[in-house]
Design an enzyme around this catalytic site. Structure first.
Site, PDB file in Angstrom:
ATOM      1  N   THR A  94       0.740  -1.347  -0.036  1.00  0.00           N
ATOM      2  CA  THR A  94       0.149  -0.048   0.046  1.00  0.00           C
ATOM      3  C   THR A  94       0.932   1.357  -0.064  1.00  0.00           C
ATOM      4  OG1 THR A  94      -1.572  -1.244   1.308  1.00  0.00           O
ATOM      5  CG2 THR A  94      -1.900   1.417   1.260  1.00  0.00           C
ATOM      6  N   LYS A 169      -7.170   1.862  -3.019  1.00  0.00           N
ATOM      7  CA  LYS A 169      -6.811   1.281  -1.801  1.00  0.00           C
ATOM      8  C   LYS A 169      -6.827   2.307  -0.416  1.00  0.00           C
ATOM      9  CE  LYS A 169      -4.863  -1.184   1.299  1.00  0.00           C
ATOM     10  NZ  LYS A 169      -5.912  -2.140   2.052  1.00  0.00           N
ATOM     11  N   LYS A 237      -0.171   5.367   8.425  1.00  0.00           N
ATOM     12  CA  LYS A 237       0.703   5.569   6.993  1.00  0.00           C
ATOM     13  C   LYS A 237      -0.391   5.878   5.958  1.00  0.00           C
ATOM     14  CE  LYS A 237       1.766   2.108   4.756  1.00  0.00           C
ATOM     15  NZ  LYS A 237       1.157   1.147   3.748  1.00  0.00           N
TER      16      LYS A 237
HETATM   17  N1  NDP Z   1      -1.419  -6.416   7.586  1.00  0.00           N
HETATM   18  C1  NDP Z   1      -2.426  -6.130   6.790  1.00  0.00           C
HETATM   19  O1  NDP Z   1      -3.511  -6.480   7.162  1.00  0.00           O
HETATM   20  C2  NDP Z   1      -2.431  -5.369   5.587  1.00  0.00           C
HETATM   21  C3  NDP Z   1      -1.110  -4.877   4.984  1.00  0.00           C
HETATM   22  N2  NDP Z   1      -1.135  -4.233   3.783  1.00  0.00           N
HETATM   23  C4  NDP Z   1      -0.031  -3.520   3.615  1.00  0.00           C
HETATM   24  O2  NDP Z   1       0.940  -4.344   2.791  1.00  0.00           O
HETATM   25  C5  NDP Z   1       2.087  -3.761   3.043  1.00  0.00           C
HETATM   26  C6  NDP Z   1       2.892  -5.022   3.937  1.00  0.00           C
HETATM   27  O3  NDP Z   1       2.077  -5.176   5.166  1.00  0.00           O
HETATM   28  P1  NDP Z   1       2.734  -6.160   6.531  1.00  0.00           P
HETATM   29  O4  NDP Z   1       2.889  -7.264   5.797  1.00  0.00           O
HETATM   30  O5  NDP Z   1       1.363  -6.037   7.196  1.00  0.00           O
HETATM   31  O6  NDP Z   1       3.771  -5.281   7.102  1.00  0.00           O
HETATM   32  P2  NDP Z   1       4.884  -5.901   7.971  1.00  0.00           P
HETATM   33  O7  NDP Z   1       5.447  -4.983   8.680  1.00  0.00           O
HETATM   34  O8  NDP Z   1       4.627  -7.262   8.533  1.00  0.00           O
HETATM   35  O9  NDP Z   1       6.102  -6.449   6.742  1.00  0.00           O
HETATM   36  C7  NDP Z   1       6.701  -5.221   5.902  1.00  0.00           C
HETATM   37  C8  NDP Z   1       7.863  -5.851   5.163  1.00  0.00           C
HETATM   38  O10 NDP Z   1       8.490  -4.724   4.500  1.00  0.00           O
HETATM   39  C9  NDP Z   1       9.970  -5.021   4.750  1.00  0.00           C
HETATM   40  N3  NDP Z   1      10.587  -3.754   4.763  1.00  0.00           N
HETATM   41  C10 NDP Z   1      10.497  -2.699   5.413  1.00  0.00           C
HETATM   42  N4  NDP Z   1      11.246  -1.683   5.353  1.00  0.00           N
HETATM   43  C11 NDP Z   1      12.134  -2.164   4.380  1.00  0.00           C
HETATM   44  C12 NDP Z   1      13.170  -1.644   3.574  1.00  0.00           C
HETATM   45  N5  NDP Z   1      13.525  -0.308   3.712  1.00  0.00           N
HETATM   46  N6  NDP Z   1      13.727  -2.445   2.607  1.00  0.00           N
HETATM   47  C13 NDP Z   1      13.113  -3.496   2.311  1.00  0.00           C
HETATM   48  N7  NDP Z   1      12.312  -4.218   2.837  1.00  0.00           N
HETATM   49  C14 NDP Z   1      11.779  -3.436   4.018  1.00  0.00           C
HETATM   50  C15 NDP Z   1       9.843  -6.034   6.019  1.00  0.00           C
HETATM   51  O11 NDP Z   1      11.059  -6.491   5.990  1.00  0.00           O
HETATM   52  P3  NDP Z   1      12.043  -6.984   7.569  1.00  0.00           P
HETATM   53  O12 NDP Z   1      11.408  -8.363   7.989  1.00  0.00           O
HETATM   54  O13 NDP Z   1      13.538  -7.064   7.295  1.00  0.00           O
HETATM   55  O14 NDP Z   1      11.589  -5.821   8.366  1.00  0.00           O
HETATM   56  C16 NDP Z   1       8.978  -6.695   5.804  1.00  0.00           C
HETATM   57  O15 NDP Z   1       9.164  -7.787   5.083  1.00  0.00           O
HETATM   58  C17 NDP Z   1       2.100  -2.674   3.872  1.00  0.00           C
HETATM   59  O16 NDP Z   1       2.049  -1.671   2.757  1.00  0.00           O
HETATM   60  C18 NDP Z   1       0.717  -2.581   4.322  1.00  0.00           C
HETATM   61  O17 NDP Z   1       0.068  -1.189   4.492  1.00  0.00           O
HETATM   62  C19 NDP Z   1      -2.139  -4.192   2.957  1.00  0.00           C
HETATM   63  C20 NDP Z   1      -3.272  -5.113   3.348  1.00  0.00           C
HETATM   64  C21 NDP Z   1      -3.544  -5.501   4.544  1.00  0.00           C
HETATM   65  O1  SSN Z   2      -4.438  -2.491   4.516  1.00  0.00           O
HETATM   66  C1  SSN Z   2      -4.964  -3.312   5.371  1.00  0.00           C
HETATM   67  C2  SSN Z   2      -6.347  -3.868   5.162  1.00  0.00           C
HETATM   68  C3  SSN Z   2      -6.775  -4.538   6.216  1.00  0.00           C
HETATM   69  C4  SSN Z   2      -8.334  -4.948   5.948  1.00  0.00           C
HETATM   70  O2  SSN Z   2      -8.767  -4.745   4.721  1.00  0.00           O
HETATM   71  O3  SSN Z   2      -8.956  -5.587   6.783  1.00  0.00           O
END
Ligand code: NDP
Ligand code: SSN
Length: 290
Positions: A94, A169, A237
């Site tokens: 996102t 989104k 964010k």
């Molecule tokens: N969780 C949710 O319910 C949802 C999340 N999203 C979106 O999806 C994305 C991921 O979310 P989520 O999995 O929850 O987040 P997490 O915080 O669990 O994971 C983040 C990921 O990004 C990596 N990362 C962070 N900074 C860097 C960097 N500078 N360089 C390379 N890799 C990096 C992390 O690596 P490392 O392991 O090394 O820290 C990790 O793999 C976000 O944009 C979020 O807004 C969308 C829908 C639902």
């Molecule tokens: O970006 C996160 C969305 C979480 C949700 O749709 O429940």
């Protein structure tokens, strides 16, 4: 089909595992490389950098925390751009439309194809293949990736030009973040005015504003339990990026702005890594009780 996957956080791990379970060959990379090991048991190969993953795979999916992470993985040393010529890149993180456009332009300039494809749905829908995919960009790459999207999600939308997926989104998450704050206020008001908040959940669930989020998060919020499915720092964010989209389009968004303040306050209370429902704690804080 050999697919690359960059970013194995809460969402990326669930999504990459799902692809592996459904017969895709997946090469994974994560900034903290040790997290890749967990997927080897499901058949994943490990790439040592984004560049090596892209080189090996026909297309590569990314699921990264925020705009800065999304840009870094593409533009930094050993990044996606090194081997993108003739390959596809699908960013499911996102981010805002500007970030997506920068990535798209750089990839196209190097002879690659780009699709943004953020998702609606959280950890459980990611594990169950029940996400909603909001794609935009290269239509041929979208068609090529549909078999993967069909595994990851229950429905995919193709929304046209790059930026439209990001915007859709952000609008969805702006509504969700605002709802979560109204819900938290309601739970607190019920409790402080002598009602049983558990009964409020039952009443809400039977009426016109019944929804999956209240149903899922309500019971755990009443137990002060905020195990992260969607980390609060990411919701904040998204509020910030949605408000910027509102600024660009001169859309007054007082409700989203208030919700953003509450998420910021929650972050300042050290709650950023908990689930976004932990914003409830800000409504229980002393300055809300006088
Ligand atoms: N969780 C949710 O319910 C949802 C999340 N999203 C979106 O999806 C994305 C991921 O979310 P989520 O999995 O929850 O987040 P997490 O915080 O669990 O994971 C983040 C990921 O990004 C990596 N990362 C962070 N900074 C860097 C960097 N500078 N360089 C390379 N890799 C990096 C992390 O690596 P490392 O392991 O090394 O820290 C990790 O793999 C976000 O944009 C979020 O807004 C969308 C829908 C639902
Ligand atoms: O970006 C996160 C969305 C979480 C949700 O749709 O429940």
């Amino acid at each position: 089909m050999e697919v690359g996957f960059l970013g194995l956080g809460i969402m990326g791990k669930a999504m990459a595992t799902n692809l592996l379970r459904h017969g895709f060959k997946v090469t994974v990379w994560n900034r903290t490389l040790s997290k890749c090991e967990e997927l080897v048991q499901f058949g994943a190969s490990i790439g040592q950098s984004p560049a090596t993953v892209v080189k090996k795979c026909k297309y590569t999916i990314a699921m990264l925390s925020d705009p800065s992470a999304a840009l870094s993985v593409v533009f930094d040393k050993d990044g996606v751009l090194d081997h993108i010529n003739g390959k596809g890149y699908i960013d499911m993180s996102t981010v805002d439309a500007d970030t997506s456009s920068k990535i798209s332009e750089a990839i196209k300039a190097k002879g690659g194809d780009f699709l943004e494809a953020p998702v609606s749905g959280s950890k459980k829908p990611a594990e169950d293949g029940q996400l909603v995919v909001l794609a935009a960009g290269d239509k041929a790459l979208y068609d090529e990736a549909l078999p993967a999207f069909d595994i990851l999600g229950k429905k995919s939308f193709f929304l046209g030009e790059v930026g439209n997926g990001a915007k859709m989104k952000l609008v969805v998450n702006m509504v969700m973040g605002s709802m979560m704050n109204a819900f938290s206020e309601g739970l607190t008001l019920a409790e402080r005015s002598g009602l049983n908040p558990a009964t409020l959940l039952d009443v809400l669930d039977l009426g016109a504003i019944s929804n999956g989020m209240f149903k899922l998060k309500g019971p755990t919020m009443l137990q002060n339990s905020y195990s992260p499915a969607f980390p609060l720092k990411h919701q904040q964010k998204d509020m910030r990026l949605a408000l910027a989209l509102g600024d660009e389009n001169a859309v007054s968004m007082p409700i989203a702005a208030a919700a953003n303040e509450a998420f910021k306050k929650a972050r300042s209370m050290g709650l950023g890594d908990l689930d976004f429902s932990a914003v409830h704690e800000t409504y229980k804080a002393p300055d809300h009780s006088s």
